[in-house]
Design a protein around this motif. Sequence first.
Motif, PDB file in Angstrom:
ATOM      1  N   SER A   3      31.214 -23.871   5.406  1.00  0.00           N
ATOM      2  CA  SER A   3      30.274 -24.691   5.712  1.00  0.00           C
ATOM      3  C   SER A   3      29.493 -25.285   4.392  1.00  0.00           C
ATOM      4  CB  SER A   3      29.429 -23.853   6.643  1.00  0.00           C
ATOM      5  OG  SER A   3      28.563 -23.043   5.811  1.00  0.00           O
ATOM      6  N   GLU A   4      28.981 -26.443   4.452  1.00  0.00           N
ATOM      7  CA  GLU A   4      28.253 -26.946   3.395  1.00  0.00           C
ATOM      8  C   GLU A   4      27.463 -26.100   2.833  1.00  0.00           C
ATOM      9  OE1 GLU A   4      29.203 -29.646   1.923  1.00  0.00           O
ATOM     10  OE2 GLU A   4      30.785 -29.849   3.316  1.00  0.00           O
ATOM     11  N   THR A   5      26.549 -25.279   3.784  1.00  0.00           N
ATOM     12  CA  THR A   5      25.602 -24.315   3.089  1.00  0.00           C
ATOM     13  C   THR A   5      26.225 -23.373   2.323  1.00  0.00           C
ATOM     14  OG1 THR A   5      24.428 -24.752   5.235  1.00  0.00           O
ATOM     15  CG2 THR A   5      23.770 -22.879   3.876  1.00  0.00           C
ATOM     16  N   LYS A   7      28.933 -23.353   0.666  1.00  0.00           N
ATOM     17  CA  LYS A   7      29.529 -24.318  -0.363  1.00  0.00           C
ATOM     18  C   LYS A   7      28.466 -24.296  -1.392  1.00  0.00           C
ATOM     19  CE  LYS A   7      33.499 -26.385   1.538  1.00  0.00           C
ATOM     20  NZ  LYS A   7      33.941 -27.641   1.647  1.00  0.00           N
ATOM     21  N   SER A   8      27.305 -24.629  -0.921  1.00  0.00           N
ATOM     22  CA  SER A   8      26.217 -24.997  -1.942  1.00  0.00           C
ATOM     23  C   SER A   8      25.753 -23.560  -2.495  1.00  0.00           C
ATOM     24  CB  SER A   8      24.889 -25.679  -0.840  1.00  0.00           C
ATOM     25  OG  SER A   8      23.899 -25.864  -1.772  1.00  0.00           O
ATOM     26  N   LYS A   9      25.723 -22.716  -1.852  1.00  0.00           N
ATOM     27  CA  LYS A   9      25.083 -21.358  -2.502  1.00  0.00           C
ATOM     28  C   LYS A   9      26.211 -20.886  -3.161  1.00  0.00           C
ATOM     29  CE  LYS A   9      22.278 -19.837   1.478  1.00  0.00           C
ATOM     30  NZ  LYS A   9      21.767 -18.813   2.387  1.00  0.00           N
ATOM     31  N   LYS A  11      28.351 -22.612  -5.097  1.00  0.00           N
ATOM     32  CA  LYS A  11      28.208 -23.155  -6.368  1.00  0.00           C
ATOM     33  C   LYS A  11      26.970 -22.830  -7.607  1.00  0.00           C
ATOM     34  CE  LYS A  11      29.983 -27.652  -4.442  1.00  0.00           C
ATOM     35  NZ  LYS A  11      29.636 -29.108  -4.177  1.00  0.00           N
ATOM     36  N   ARG A  12      26.090 -21.980  -6.937  1.00  0.00           N
ATOM     37  CA  ARG A  12      24.956 -21.669  -7.801  1.00  0.00           C
ATOM     38  C   ARG A  12      25.705 -20.631  -8.817  1.00  0.00           C
ATOM     39  NH1 ARG A  12      20.055 -20.312  -3.405  1.00  0.00           N
ATOM     40  NH2 ARG A  12      20.124 -22.524  -2.597  1.00  0.00           N
ATOM     41  N   ARG A  17      29.895 -25.530 -15.589  1.00  0.00           N
ATOM     42  CA  ARG A  17      29.470 -26.577 -14.880  1.00  0.00           C
ATOM     43  C   ARG A  17      30.297 -27.754 -15.505  1.00  0.00           C
ATOM     44  NH1 ARG A  17      23.964 -25.882 -11.826  1.00  0.00           N
ATOM     45  NH2 ARG A  17      24.190 -23.639 -11.487  1.00  0.00           N
TER      46      ARG A  17
END
Length: 334
Positions: A3-5, A7-9, A11-12, A17
Amino acid sequence: MFSETVKSKLKRFDVYRKLPHDLTEPTLSGAFVSIIACAFMTLLFLTELAEYLKVNTNTEMFVDINRGGEKLVININLTFPKYPCGLLSLDAQDIMGSHVVDVGGAMKKIRLSPEGKNIQEEDMFKGDHNEGNVQEVKKQIESREGCQLLGHILVNKVPGNFHVSSHAFHNQLHMIIGNDNSKLDFSHIVHHLSFGDNKDIEFIKNHFAEGVLSPLDDLKRIRPDSVRDPLSYEYYIKVVPTTYQTLAGAEYFVHQFTANTNEFSAQGMPAVFFRYDLSPVTVKFTQNQESFFHFVVQVCAIVGGVFTVAGLIDNLLHTSISRILRKRDAGKLG
């Protein structure tokens, strides 16, 4: 899949980068630094690869108390170009008081013509020395035959000596040579002398560079023509038990040795003595190789270290060049 959530976590946790391509700028100085850095990394990688493939040998010394009761194998290949086989005997004596005529093992006597060609071979330890052989020995002397001793003997693993002489014929020696002692010429060539199994020694010579296993090979001791008196020869040998261990873990037990020689006029019956003493210290050579994981760590260190240093140099060059160009544009360079 995620889920996008999620994936966002995730990426941290990204420590690598990325910058958009439009925010990066290639430079000429950066190109030179990159080329030099790649060449340097390649050189260091090849050096580390050669070190990884290299087989090293470690050495250690210790007192060996486990191998004292065994027999010692002595490999012998001697030629006496001016002494007949019929007059030769090989005897051994050790510090324990054992004195054996024609000591045990496997030894061949090879009769040689004056030109060095083989005439006949016989088992040295099955010969029968008696007066019936006297005439045959006289014929060998008149024909100027020589003799080669080839094989090995087994002796107690204690200090002692083995010697080549005419001990078995001492009662008939005067009947054979009369008063002409010059016929007792023990000039000789040491083709090979070693302590231990010959097959193991050959393997070690082909796979190890360490050790002194046969320093007397091809040594010649020839009596000068001007000398008429019989000469005796002595070899003083220091034997060092040695263990060789290969990368596969196979062990080979042989002996290194050093030797000094001496010759002198014989007062009685001449002989060639090999006096040996055994060291209580064992030397062990063990082959080893750098582990694969250590090689990987070294390669990573090379790549990371050169990349980091090259980046610092590139930043320093880029900053310096930019400042110089700005001063030039502002007319401050004079």
